[in-house]
Design a protein around this motif. Structure first.
Motif, PDB file in Angstrom:
ATOM      1  N   GLU A   1       0.820  -1.214   0.000  1.00  0.00           N
ATOM      2  CA  GLU A   1       0.000   0.000   0.000  1.00  0.00           C
ATOM      3  C   GLU A   1       0.857   1.268   0.000  1.00  0.00           C
ATOM      4  O   GLU A   1       0.486   2.291  -0.580  1.00  0.00           O
ATOM      5  CB  GLU A   1      -0.931   0.014   1.212  1.00  0.00           C
ATOM      6  N   THR A   2       2.017   1.199   0.650  1.00  0.00           N
ATOM      7  CA  THR A   2       2.884   2.378   0.754  1.00  0.00           C
ATOM      8  C   THR A   2       3.385   2.832  -0.609  1.00  0.00           C
ATOM      9  O   THR A   2       3.611   4.013  -0.838  1.00  0.00           O
ATOM     10  CB  THR A   2       4.100   2.051   1.633  1.00  0.00           C
ATOM     11  N   THR A   3       3.571   1.881  -1.524  1.00  0.00           N
ATOM     12  CA  THR A   3       4.022   2.220  -2.870  1.00  0.00           C
ATOM     13  C   THR A   3       2.831   2.516  -3.768  1.00  0.00           C
ATOM     14  O   THR A   3       2.914   3.337  -4.679  1.00  0.00           O
ATOM     15  CB  THR A   3       4.830   1.046  -3.463  1.00  0.00           C
ATOM     16  N   THR A   4       1.719   1.836  -3.490  1.00  0.00           N
ATOM     17  CA  THR A   4       0.541   1.980  -4.332  1.00  0.00           C
ATOM     18  C   THR A   4      -0.046   3.395  -4.223  1.00  0.00           C
ATOM     19  O   THR A   4      -0.512   3.954  -5.220  1.00  0.00           O
ATOM     20  CB  THR A   4      -0.523   0.935  -3.934  1.00  0.00           C
ATOM     21  N   ALA A   5       0.000   3.967  -3.018  1.00  0.00           N
ATOM     22  CA  ALA A   5      -0.586   5.304  -2.830  1.00  0.00           C
ATOM     23  C   ALA A   5       0.089   6.356  -3.728  1.00  0.00           C
ATOM     24  O   ALA A   5      -0.604   7.091  -4.433  1.00  0.00           O
ATOM     25  CB  ALA A   5      -0.523   5.700  -1.357  1.00  0.00           C
ATOM     26  N   PRO A   6       1.431   6.455  -3.749  1.00  0.00           N
ATOM     27  CA  PRO A   6       2.032   7.439  -4.661  1.00  0.00           C
ATOM     28  C   PRO A   6       1.794   7.138  -6.143  1.00  0.00           C
ATOM     29  O   PRO A   6       1.758   8.066  -6.964  1.00  0.00           O
ATOM     30  CB  PRO A   6       3.531   7.399  -4.335  1.00  0.00           C
ATOM     31  N   ILE A   7       1.597   5.856  -6.479  1.00  0.00           N
ATOM     32  CA  ILE A   7       1.282   5.537  -7.885  1.00  0.00           C
ATOM     33  C   ILE A   7      -0.129   6.059  -8.212  1.00  0.00           C
ATOM     34  O   ILE A   7      -0.363   6.611  -9.288  1.00  0.00           O
ATOM     35  CB  ILE A   7       1.382   4.018  -8.146  1.00  0.00           C
ATOM     36  N   ALA A   8      -1.018   5.908  -7.249  1.00  0.00           N
ATOM     37  CA  ALA A   8      -2.374   6.443  -7.443  1.00  0.00           C
ATOM     38  C   ALA A   8      -2.323   7.957  -7.622  1.00  0.00           C
ATOM     39  O   ALA A   8      -3.031   8.517  -8.460  1.00  0.00           O
ATOM     40  CB  ALA A   8      -3.251   6.070  -6.249  1.00  0.00           C
ATOM     41  N   ALA A   9      -1.463   8.600  -6.857  1.00  0.00           N
ATOM     42  CA  ALA A   9      -1.313  10.055  -6.976  1.00  0.00           C
ATOM     43  C   ALA A   9      -0.811  10.422  -8.367  1.00  0.00           C
ATOM     44  O   ALA A   9      -1.273  11.389  -8.981  1.00  0.00           O
ATOM     45  CB  ALA A   9      -0.368  10.578  -5.897  1.00  0.00           C
TER      46      ALA A   9
ATOM     47  N   VAL B   1       2.618   0.744   6.234  1.00  0.00           N
ATOM     48  CA  VAL B   1       1.329   0.370   5.644  1.00  0.00           C
ATOM     49  C   VAL B   1       0.203   0.960   6.478  1.00  0.00           C
ATOM     50  O   VAL B   1      -0.761   1.523   5.944  1.00  0.00           O
ATOM     51  CB  VAL B   1       1.200  -1.173   5.561  1.00  0.00           C
ATOM     52  N   ALA B   2       0.342   0.898   7.811  1.00  0.00           N
ATOM     53  CA  ALA B   2      -0.710   1.403   8.693  1.00  0.00           C
ATOM     54  C   ALA B   2      -0.821   2.927   8.617  1.00  0.00           C
ATOM     55  O   ALA B   2      -1.888   3.481   8.853  1.00  0.00           O
ATOM     56  CB  ALA B   2      -0.453   0.954  10.126  1.00  0.00           C
ATOM     57  N   THR B   3       0.267   3.596   8.277  1.00  0.00           N
ATOM     58  CA  THR B   3       0.206   5.048   8.094  1.00  0.00           C
ATOM     59  C   THR B   3      -0.803   5.389   7.003  1.00  0.00           C
ATOM     60  O   THR B   3      -1.579   6.332   7.116  1.00  0.00           O
ATOM     61  CB  THR B   3       1.586   5.599   7.706  1.00  0.00           C
ATOM     62  N   ILE B   4      -0.807   4.583   5.934  1.00  0.00           N
ATOM     63  CA  ILE B   4      -1.729   4.800   4.822  1.00  0.00           C
ATOM     64  C   ILE B   4      -3.118   4.228   5.143  1.00  0.00           C
ATOM     65  O   ILE B   4      -4.129   4.896   5.002  1.00  0.00           O
ATOM     66  CB  ILE B   4      -1.198   4.118   3.524  1.00  0.00           C
TER      67      ILE B   4
ATOM     68  N   ALA C   1      -5.075   9.586   0.836  1.00  0.00           N
ATOM     69  CA  ALA C   1      -4.379   8.549   0.066  1.00  0.00           C
ATOM     70  C   ALA C   1      -5.342   7.420  -0.296  1.00  0.00           C
ATOM     71  O   ALA C   1      -5.364   6.941  -1.432  1.00  0.00           O
ATOM     72  CB  ALA C   1      -3.199   8.004   0.874  1.00  0.00           C
ATOM     73  N   GLN C   2      -6.149   7.025   0.677  1.00  0.00           N
ATOM     74  CA  GLN C   2      -7.108   5.933   0.409  1.00  0.00           C
ATOM     75  C   GLN C   2      -8.101   6.338  -0.675  1.00  0.00           C
ATOM     76  O   GLN C   2      -8.473   5.528  -1.528  1.00  0.00           O
ATOM     77  CB  GLN C   2      -7.844   5.568   1.694  1.00  0.00           C
ATOM     78  N   CYS C   3      -8.501   7.603  -0.644  1.00  0.00           N
ATOM     79  CA  CYS C   3      -9.466   8.121  -1.617  1.00  0.00           C
ATOM     80  C   CYS C   3      -8.842   8.099  -3.022  1.00  0.00           C
ATOM     81  O   CYS C   3      -9.484   7.663  -3.996  1.00  0.00           O
ATOM     82  CB  CYS C   3      -9.843   9.532  -1.194  1.00  0.00           C
TER      83      CYS C   3
ATOM     84  N   VAL D   1      -8.681   5.212  -8.551  1.00  0.00           N
ATOM     85  CA  VAL D   1      -8.027   4.670  -9.761  1.00  0.00           C
ATOM     86  C   VAL D   1      -7.896   3.150  -9.761  1.00  0.00           C
ATOM     87  O   VAL D   1      -7.735   2.544 -10.811  1.00  0.00           O
ATOM     88  CB  VAL D   1      -6.629   5.310  -9.970  1.00  0.00           C
ATOM     89  N   PHE D   2      -7.943   2.535  -8.573  1.00  0.00           N
ATOM     90  CA  PHE D   2      -7.736   1.077  -8.511  1.00  0.00           C
ATOM     91  C   PHE D   2      -8.944   0.364  -7.925  1.00  0.00           C
ATOM     92  O   PHE D   2      -9.653   0.913  -7.092  1.00  0.00           O
ATOM     93  CB  PHE D   2      -6.521   0.735  -7.635  1.00  0.00           C
ATOM     94  N   THR D   3      -9.132  -0.870  -8.379  1.00  0.00           N
ATOM     95  CA  THR D   3     -10.077  -1.765  -7.694  1.00  0.00           C
ATOM     96  C   THR D   3      -9.267  -2.860  -7.008  1.00  0.00           C
ATOM     97  O   THR D   3      -8.088  -3.047  -7.293  1.00  0.00           O
ATOM     98  CB  THR D   3     -11.040  -2.442  -8.682  1.00  0.00           C
ATOM     99  N   ILE D   4      -9.930  -3.589  -6.130  1.00  0.00           N
ATOM    100  CA  ILE D   4      -9.302  -4.716  -5.443  1.00  0.00           C
ATOM    101  C   ILE D   4      -9.768  -6.002  -6.103  1.00  0.00           C
ATOM    102  O   ILE D   4     -10.963  -6.142  -6.394  1.00  0.00           O
ATOM    103  CB  ILE D   4      -9.727  -4.738  -3.956  1.00  0.00           C
ATOM    104  N   GLN D   5      -8.854  -6.910  -6.365  1.00  0.00           N
ATOM    105  CA  GLN D   5      -9.254  -8.188  -6.959  1.00  0.00           C
ATOM    106  C   GLN D   5      -8.373  -9.319  -6.447  1.00  0.00           C
ATOM    107  O   GLN D   5      -7.335  -9.071  -5.826  1.00  0.00           O
ATOM    108  CB  GLN D   5      -9.190  -8.100  -8.489  1.00  0.00           C
ATOM    109  N   ASP D   6      -8.773 -10.556  -6.727  1.00  0.00           N
ATOM    110  CA  ASP D   6      -7.948 -11.706  -6.355  1.00  0.00           C
ATOM    111  C   ASP D   6      -6.638 -11.610  -7.135  1.00  0.00           C
ATOM    112  O   ASP D   6      -6.635 -11.201  -8.294  1.00  0.00           O
ATOM    113  CB  ASP D   6      -8.658 -13.016  -6.709  1.00  0.00           C
ATOM    114  N   ALA D   7      -5.528 -11.995  -6.499  1.00  0.00           N
ATOM    115  CA  ALA D   7      -4.246 -11.812  -7.182  1.00  0.00           C
ATOM    116  C   ALA D   7      -3.252 -12.889  -6.772  1.00  0.00           C
ATOM    117  O   ALA D   7      -3.248 -13.344  -5.622  1.00  0.00           O
ATOM    118  CB  ALA D   7      -3.677 -10.432  -6.852  1.00  0.00           C
ATOM    119  N   PRO D   8      -2.410 -13.303  -7.732  1.00  0.00           N
ATOM    120  CA  PRO D   8      -1.404 -14.329  -7.424  1.00  0.00           C
ATOM    121  C   PRO D   8      -0.213 -13.741  -6.670  1.00  0.00           C
ATOM    122  O   PRO D   8       0.175 -12.599  -6.906  1.00  0.00           O
ATOM    123  CB  PRO D   8      -0.973 -14.799  -8.823  1.00  0.00           C
ATOM    124  N   TRP D   9       0.340 -14.530  -5.755  1.00  0.00           N
ATOM    125  CA  TRP D   9       1.567 -14.187  -5.040  1.00  0.00           C
ATOM    126  C   TRP D   9       2.631 -15.193  -5.472  1.00  0.00           C
ATOM    127  O   TRP D   9       2.364 -16.394  -5.512  1.00  0.00           O
ATOM    128  CB  TRP D   9       1.340 -14.256  -3.518  1.00  0.00           C
ATOM    129  N   ARG D  10       3.785 -14.731  -5.749  1.00  0.00           N
ATOM    130  CA  ARG D  10       4.830 -15.575  -6.339  1.00  0.00           C
ATOM    131  C   ARG D  10       5.026 -16.876  -5.547  1.00  0.00           C
ATOM    132  O   ARG D  10       5.350 -16.860  -4.359  1.00  0.00           O
ATOM    133  CB  ARG D  10       6.149 -14.808  -6.382  1.00  0.00           C
TER     134      ARG D  10
END
Lengths: 347, 383
Positions: free
Chosen positions: B152-160, B204-207, B268-270, B275-284
């Motif tokens: 989430e910490t990286t995702t927020a600036p990408i959303a920005a 992560v909790a900061t965001i 940040a959450q807004c 721009v993003f939705t949440i979906q099922d996703a693979p983890w390596r």
């Protein structure tokens, strides 16, 4: 007075062009109005193929000779530029070998398109740094490379100095129980250059520590217990200590809270995931000194302006061959050899 | 009298030795050991580099959990990024760590972006989303694919970045972003969670807010504390979960109120939600976790590399689950084994020649343990 190279009247010559390396009139003008102007001395100014030097070698001294390649991006950073850095780097290699530097040679590789005003500034800094150390640039060469082939300017720089015969300095002198000293805070240069790149949206007032370490090395040279000196440049403090461990088969035990690191350096490191112990310094000395003389060496350094923050940071130990760092609450870790250029972490 | 006493108490709380003394004064847990998991590479770095494991009582087992976004980025996304970097009109921009992460490719094919670069692929390491914007404006004739793995910490600036007006048309996103908590939920819903208390990630909790971790304490009855990143802040959180365990009163404690609130950063959450939705996703190497990944909303399809290059992603999808032989990164990520318990650790796999992502990233447990001196399988006591 109009400078014929900068050519303010016509504006033709504001940037380095391939013609500045053509061996002809334009190149001669560049050498005279930049290099000779700033660096000129009785040995350089005749512009002969080789410098004929007076023999300043005292009978009980040996010659010390070193060579260095200098590249840095950006060319200008808080606390210096590539010109002063080149001189300091070479002087420091001689200084930590126990030598007094005398003469330098400077090969300059210029990239087509480099602003002449920048070159003037770089060579003026170079001259100022050399003058401050009573060192003369006595010979050199200049080449111009097509645009894109070099990052503005590179230097190939060599230095000659003299040191007392019989001086025994080297890793083979290091013994278990010796003290490890550092002359000042580590990592300043690495972080200053990083900030100057303005890549990370960070800014600050931190200056590079780029400076001659000659006063520091000369101050302790007469101590019989002085074993070894090195300036921790690329790879930083940790890399120098690794080289010592590798060369001696002995270990280094460091006390984390004794290692001087500026708060601003530590903050940037915390943000980007760097370890200041691996960041370059350009004006510090690491010395290995017999334990009985560690306090005296420290006092000699702390009496100098560039050594006020000197600390005893650790001990050479026989029980392992690692570089171990212990903190005040008993936590311990090994400092590994640097593997690759540290990259900023992502979260 | 009281004011100076208070000051000295505050000063004391900044000293790791204060917290170590309080931790040592707590009773040993009835079960014999207390396994405390962390879910952040930054936490694991501090614990390991500050040598906390040696300073803490031996009945505390500090377990690195799923805290490295690079390590969980699915292998098919790396295959896709490699393929994209080799296309004529594409430049792949990515965070430094991702350049070296290997995937399982046949010998003659590039197995990382670094390999691709050596074969003419165009890869540019970046430090922030702003660098990508500059790259896109400087290269209008190229497609700039921003390959972004992160929590989430990286995702927020990408959303920005994506929310900016006038986003260049040639900027495309290959998003491999994940939510952190579903991995912990997965562990807790499995037969054996592998831990008795959780140190929740401060960044992560900061965001996202501390409350995101409440389920660990309230649904699963495990002591939980949100922690900061210095040794003393981590020790404070470790003390908090130990005290909860001793009292047998699991709850969510915010030990990082300097940065973290219960609700997190609403702005940040807004932005992320826009721009993003949440979906099922693979983890390596692990599998698909429900509702664990971020994906571009349809309105952003024009900037979604997955929409723009469907063939590349179809080809890459076929390679899902192919892991380098012997690589145990997935079990390291889940905290099932410690780094030196991997057969390859320090032998076939080290930072010079990493086999799996955990040995590449500064957030990866293997890289962290290795760089702290646990260099061979027999060295495990070091970290």
């Amino acid at each position: 007075m109009t400078n014929p190279v900068i050519g303010t009247a016509t504006g033709h010559d504001e940037f380095i062009t391939l013609a500045h390396g053509n061996g002809g009139r334009i190149m001669r003008r560049l050498i005279e109005t930049v290099f000779v102007r700033h660096l000129g001395n009785p040995w350089l100014s005749p512009l002969s193929d080789a410098a004929i030097l007076p023999n300043r070698l005292e009978s009980d001294h040996d010659l010390v000779f070193t060579s260095d390649g200098v590249t840095v991006q950006p060319l200008f950073f808080p606390g210096g530029n590539i010109g002063s850095l080149a001189v300091h780097g070479t002087i420091n290699d001689l200084a930590v070998s126990g030598a007094k530097p005398l003469y330098l040679s400077v090969n300059t590789f210029l990239e087509e398109g480099l602003p002449l005003a920048q070159l003037q500034q770089i060579i003026a800094s170079m001259a100022e740094a050399a003058r401050a150390c009573d060192v003369h640039v006595v010979t050199g060469d200049t080449k111009v490379l097509p645009r894109g082939l070099c990052g503005g300017i590179y230097f190939g720089i060599s230095g000659i100095g003299v040191r007392p015969r019989g001086l025994t300095l080297g890793s083979d002198q290091i013994q278990a129980g010796d003290a490890v000293l550092v002359s000042g805070p580590v990592g300043d240069h690495g972080i200053a250059v990083l900030l100057a790149r303005e890549q990370f949206g960070l800014s600050g007032t931190l200056e590079s520590d780029s400076a001659s370490v000659l006063p520091l090395t000369q101050a302790v040279l007469d101590l019989p217990g002085l074993r070894f000196m090195r300036d921790p440049t690329r790879g930083g403090l940790a890399t120098v200590l690794h080289e010592i461990a590798l060369a001696t088969g002995l270990g280094i035990q460091l006390m984390a809270e004794q290692i001087p690191i500026r708060g601003s350096v530590q903050s940037v490191c915390d943000m980007l995931g760097y370890d200041p112990l691996y960041l370059a310094c350009e004006g510090r000395v690491v010395a290995i000194v017999a334990a009985r003389e560690a306090d005296e060496a420290l006092r000699l350094w702390q009496d100098l302006p560039q050594g006020r923050e000197a600390r005893r940071i650790g001990t050479v130990v026989p029980d392992h061959r690692r570089v171990l760092i212990k903190n005040e609450w008993g936590g311990e870790r090994t400092l590994q050899e640097l593997e690759d250029d540290p990259l900023p972490r992502i979260c | 009298m009281s004011a100076p006493m208070l000051m000295s108490e505050r000063a004391l709380r900044r000293d790791p030795r204060y917290w170590l003394a309080r931790i040592h004064a707590l009773p040993r847990p009835e079960s014999g050991v207390l396994r405390i998991m962390n879910v952040c590479g930054g936490h694991e770095r501090t614990i390991t580099h500050a040598g906390l494991r040696q300073a803490l009582p031996d009945y505390l087992h500090m377990i690195p959990g799923p805290g490295c976004p690079v390590c969980v980025c699915p292998e098919e996304d790396i295959h896709a990024a490699v393929a994209l970097s080799l296309m004529d009109h594409v430049i792949v921009a990515t965070f430094g760590d991702m350049v070296r992460v290997p995937c399982n490719a046949p010998k003659r094919e590039p197995r990382s972006l670094q390999d691709a670069q050596a074969r003419g692929g165009r890869v540019v390491p970046v430090a922030s989303p702003a660098d990508v914007l500059i790259l896109a404006r400087q290269n209008p004739e190229k497609k700039i694919v921003f390959f972004a793995a992160g929590f989430e910490t990286t995702t927020a600036p990408i959303a920005a970045l994506l929310s900016q007006p006038g986003l260049p048309d040639n900027l495309l996103l290959l998003l491999s972003a994940r939510q952190t908590w579903p991995a912990i939920a997965h562990l807790l819903d499995s037969d054996e969670a592998g831990f008795d208390a959780l140190i929740a990630p401060g960044h992560v909790a900061t965001i996202m807010g501390a409350d995101q971790w409440r389920f660990v304490a309230e649904k699963h009855a495990l002591p939980t504390a949100v922690a900061g990143f210095t040794p003393e802040l981590l020790l404070q959180a470790i003390h908090a979960v130990m005290a909860q365990a001793a009292r047998n009163s699991p709850q969510l404690e915010n030990c990082y109120p300097q940065c973290v609130t219960a609700e997190g950063n609403a702005r940040a959450q807004c932005l992320m939600d826009a721009v993003f939705t949440i979906q099922d996703a693979p983890w390596r190497g692990i599998g698909v976790f429900a509702e664990s990944g971020y994906a571009c909303r349809p309105a952003l399809a024009g900037h979604d590399a997955r929409v723009h290059f469907p063939q590349v992603f179809n080809d890459a999808e076929a390679r899902r689950g192919e892991m380098p032989a012997g690589c145990d990164c997935a079990r390291v990520v889940l905290g099932r084994i410690t780094p030196p318990q991997c057969r390859l650790y320090g032998r076939g796999c080290h930072p010079r020649n990493p086999v799996g992502p955990c040995m590449v990233s500064d957030e990866g447990a293997c890289r962290i343990w290795w760089s702290s001196g646990a260099v061979t399988p027999t060295d495990r006591a070091m970290a």
